[in-house]
Design a protein around this motif. Structure first.
Motif, PDB file in Angstrom:
ATOM      1  N   LEU A 272     -24.452 -32.631 -15.118  1.00 22.37           N
ATOM      2  CA  LEU A 272     -23.654 -31.752 -14.266  1.00 22.37           C
ATOM      3  C   LEU A 272     -24.024 -30.300 -14.534  1.00 22.37           C
ATOM      4  O   LEU A 272     -24.172 -29.892 -15.695  1.00 22.37           O
ATOM      5  N   ASN A 273     -24.200 -29.513 -13.478  1.00 21.04           N
ATOM      6  CA  ASN A 273     -24.495 -28.069 -13.587  1.00 21.04           C
ATOM      7  C   ASN A 273     -25.708 -27.773 -14.462  1.00 21.04           C
ATOM      8  O   ASN A 273     -25.717 -26.798 -15.219  1.00 21.04           O
ATOM      9  N   GLY A 274     -26.721 -28.622 -14.386  1.00 14.62           N
ATOM     10  CA  GLY A 274     -27.931 -28.401 -15.168  1.00 14.62           C
ATOM     11  C   GLY A 274     -27.820 -28.818 -16.618  1.00 14.62           C
ATOM     12  O   GLY A 274     -28.752 -28.621 -17.400  1.00 14.62           O
ATOM     13  N   ILE A 275     -26.668 -29.389 -16.996  1.00 20.71           N
ATOM     14  CA  ILE A 275     -26.451 -29.837 -18.380  1.00 20.71           C
ATOM     15  C   ILE A 275     -26.922 -31.274 -18.503  1.00 20.71           C
ATOM     16  O   ILE A 275     -26.383 -32.179 -17.863  1.00 20.71           O
ATOM     17  N   LEU A 276     -27.938 -31.486 -19.316  1.00 23.92           N
ATOM     18  CA  LEU A 276     -28.476 -32.826 -19.524  1.00 23.92           C
ATOM     19  C   LEU A 276     -27.694 -33.548 -20.608  1.00 23.92           C
ATOM     20  O   LEU A 276     -27.024 -32.921 -21.431  1.00 23.92           O
ATOM     21  N   ALA A 277     -27.798 -34.847 -20.605  1.00 25.62           N
ATOM     22  CA  ALA A 277     -27.095 -35.641 -21.626  1.00 25.62           C
ATOM     23  C   ALA A 277     -27.775 -35.476 -22.977  1.00 25.62           C
ATOM     24  O   ALA A 277     -29.001 -35.435 -23.077  1.00 25.62           O
ATOM     25  N   THR A 278     -26.975 -35.372 -24.030  1.00 27.00           N
ATOM     26  CA  THR A 278     -27.504 -35.342 -25.387  1.00 27.00           C
ATOM     27  C   THR A 278     -27.908 -36.753 -25.815  1.00 27.00           C
ATOM     28  O   THR A 278     -27.127 -37.687 -25.679  1.00 27.00           O
TER      29      THR A 278
END
Length: 633
Positions: free
Chosen positions: A397-403
């Motif tokens: 979401l919003n350019g945040i990738l999964a860790t």
């Protein structure tokens, strides 16, 4: 309920003459302080030592220094009496409550019309009397908040220049630090039972699954104990920093315990270490599951030797916290793991056991039930199917990738370095400011932040400190760096964008000194190791569990997720989840003993009252014969 107008601690008093020279000094190792009112409604600080006469000082035109109140220290200066009262070794939570009461009561008196005029006081025939002031209520706190004026120059906590509470100006004193210390969370009933057992002086072990508030409760316990007599320790450096303490290895003075017992006695007898052992009355050990039985036994013998006391742990109260179904002790290859509950000393030392059951990290009951099964190594087909289905979830979401959670630390480091290098743009370095340049290595081990953090625009990062819980800026929140302003990284999180300032971390040295690190609370978060993720709540996480190598590791990884909607498992197989049979057996026995000590409710109608009475007698006999345990599950 404890009064917020009473405090017990060490007290030092000092009076000055008109020339500013010390005229008289008094020191009390233990004294009880009370806030009282006289018949004219004036507030006094009453100091009652164990031996000697009481001292009363009128709370008027005072300066309160509370910079170190979290360490159990504060100073109150009485301007008119030219007297300074230094409070030392107070339980931090009680000290904060006491100082807050002073502030609220004095703030409330600003507009009070109940006070008698000087003429009325002189003409009054009332007998002289002092009564404890009424406790502070939430209404009082709200009124104190409303009366705070931004333009005032008064405060009970001066930083760069001395300021005072003046009850003659008509302006309300500012106490942002005191009012911000009001806890947002209260203990649940089951947490309160553990807390009360610890406050009663019993040796306590409390456990619970991930997210049941063990660390939260431990901090509450530490804050309620006198700092000078309390050693807050943990099996790992990061866990120790989280509770404001030191590692058990540093406190014990025997390193990793590889030396012989005789050599360990010599090491622990060094002046600084021995002094720490002898003054300690309460020893707290967090993440006890990662302490093996041999080390537990060696530390216990060292405690008895140094303290010259044959009681378990030399008579020190033990408060142990951890979940044996999570990460086990680190052992050398081909060595058999021996948990500390397998030691005969465990039964001798632990007087009460508790298991927290209420989960706070996750709110989805279905996900909580799945995690509870995985914790015990149980993977029914319907659970396996649901976890396998997460592999197709889109959680970015919003350019945040999964860790990506990795089973090995080196793998996580390699992924982060590779991803950062592949980004275009210039690197920006953020260097930590350490209070002691020689303690960099210790701070690296005990704080979650590195001495240097290198970022670029587009870097995936994780927040490492609670900045604003209500808005979601919490430890573990995921974001992406979108720019730099005023030498600060600007990060977009899942629901907001903000510049991240430096924050402070505190650590204690074996000698009890506090060292600090100031650093931007961020860490590269393309990947994270499962070991390093303990205690975190991750809102965007994926994992590949094909390389898990120890019991509980898969459960720890999965329990970091906030919900099933924010979790992606790439290659789930039931064989990746297992629990140590020895630990499972320990918990089964623990729960049976907890169930056996439940008190049967009285007053209920029962057609077979004789049978019920016989069962109650049987349980009571078992309670007497067995080690007493308290059930809160």
């Amino acid at each position: 309920m404890e009064s917020n107008a009473v405090l017990t601690c060490s007290v030092n008093l000092e009076w000055l003459n008109n020339q500013g020279t010390t005229q008289r000094k008094v020191a009390y190792k233990t004294a009880t302080l009370r806030l009282t009112r006289n018949e004219f409604q004036d507030i006094f600080l009453e100091i009652a030592p164990e031996k000697g006469a009481e001292i009363r000082l009128k709370l008027k035109s005072i300066t309160v220094h509370n910079k170190f109140m979290n360490d159990g220290k504060a100073t109150i200066k009485f301007q008119q009496e030219k007297c300074t009262v230094m409070l030392v070794n107070a339980a931090p939570s009680q000290l904060i409550s006491f100082l807050r009461t002073i502030f609220v009561k004095m703030t409330g008196d600003k507009s009070s019309n109940s006070k008698m005029s000087l003429r009325a006081q002189l003409l009054s025939n009332k007998p002289k009397s002092f009564e404890e002031i009424s406790p502070v209520t939430m209404v009082d706190l709200e009124n104190a908040h409303k009366k705070i004026s931004r333009s005032t120059d008064t405060t009970p906590s001066p930083s760069s220049k001395k300021r005072k509470i003046s009850d003659a100006t008509g302006r309300a004193p500012v106490a942002k630090k005191l009012l911000s210390a009001i806890p947002n969370e209260v203990m649940t009933d089951e947490q309160k039972r553990v807390f009360d057992a610890c406050m009663s002086g019993l040796n306590v072990f409390f456990t619970g699954s991930a997210g049941t508030g063990k660390s939260f409760l431990l901090k509450k316990i530490i804050a309620a104990l006198p700092p000078n007599a309390t050693a807050a320790t943990a099996s790992t450096g990061v866990a120790a920093c989280h509770i404001g303490g030191t590692t058990l290895h540093q406190f014990a003075g025997i390193g990793r315990g590889e030396a012989t017992l005789e050599r360990s006695f010599v090491m622990a007898s060094k002046s600084v270490v021995a002094q720490g052992w002898r003054k300690t009355k309460h020893l707290i050990i967090d993440e006890i599951s990662m302490i093996d039985a041999d080390y537990f036994e060696k530390v216990e013998e060292v405690a008895r030797y140094v303290r010259r006391n044959d009681k378990p742990f030399g008579g020190i109260q033990l408060i142990l916290c951890g979940d044996f179904l999570q990460l086990p002790p680190v052992t050398k290859r081909n060595e058999t793991t021996r948990f500390c509950f397998q030691s005969p000393m465990w039964e001798r030392c632990v007087q009460r056991s508790f298991e927290l059951s209420e989960v706070h990290r996750q709110h989805d009951s279905e996900f909580i039930n799945i995690l509870n099964k995985l914790r015990l190594g149980e993977v029914p087909k319907e659970v396996a199917d649901k976890l396998m289905a997460t592999s197709k979830q889109i959680i970015e979401l919003n350019g945040i990738l999964a860790t990506r959670l990795c089973s090995h630390t080196n793998e996580a480091i390699m992924i982060n370095e590779s991803k950062l290098k592949s980004l275009e743009g210039e690197s920006v370095a953020f260097n930590a400011v350490d209070s002691d340049g020689t303690a960099t290595k210790q701070l690296d081990e005990q704080t979650p932040v590195a001495s240097q953090i290198i970022l670029k625009i587009g870097a995936q990062v994780m927040l490492l400190k609670n900045l604003n819980i209500s808005s979601g800026l919490v430890n573990g929140a995921r974001g992406v760096v979108v720019g730099f302003e005023d030498n600060l990284p600007v990060v977009t999180f899942r629901n907001q964008k903000c510049a991240i300032k430096q924050e402070r971390w505190l650590c204690k040295t074996p000698s009890g000194m506090v060292i600090t690190r100031m650093q931007v609370p961020l860490k590269l978060a393309w990947a994270f190791s499962i070991h390093k993720s303990q205690g975190l709540t991750l809102d965007c996480v994926e994992m590949s569990l094909g390389k898990v190598f120890e019991a509980g590791q898969a459960y720890v990884a999965l329990s970091r997720a906030k919900s099933m909607d924010t979790l992606r498992i790439l290659d789930f197989k039931a064989s990746q989840v297992w629990a140590n049979p020895t630990v499972v057996d320990f918990y089964k026995k623990l729960r049976r003993r907890l169930d056996d000590t439940e008190i049967i409710p009285l007053g209920r109608k029962n057609t077979n009252s004789k049978s019920t009475l016989q069962k109650a007698k049987g349980k009571l006999s078992k309670m007497i014969m067995d080690k007493p345990l308290v059930s809160i599950s």
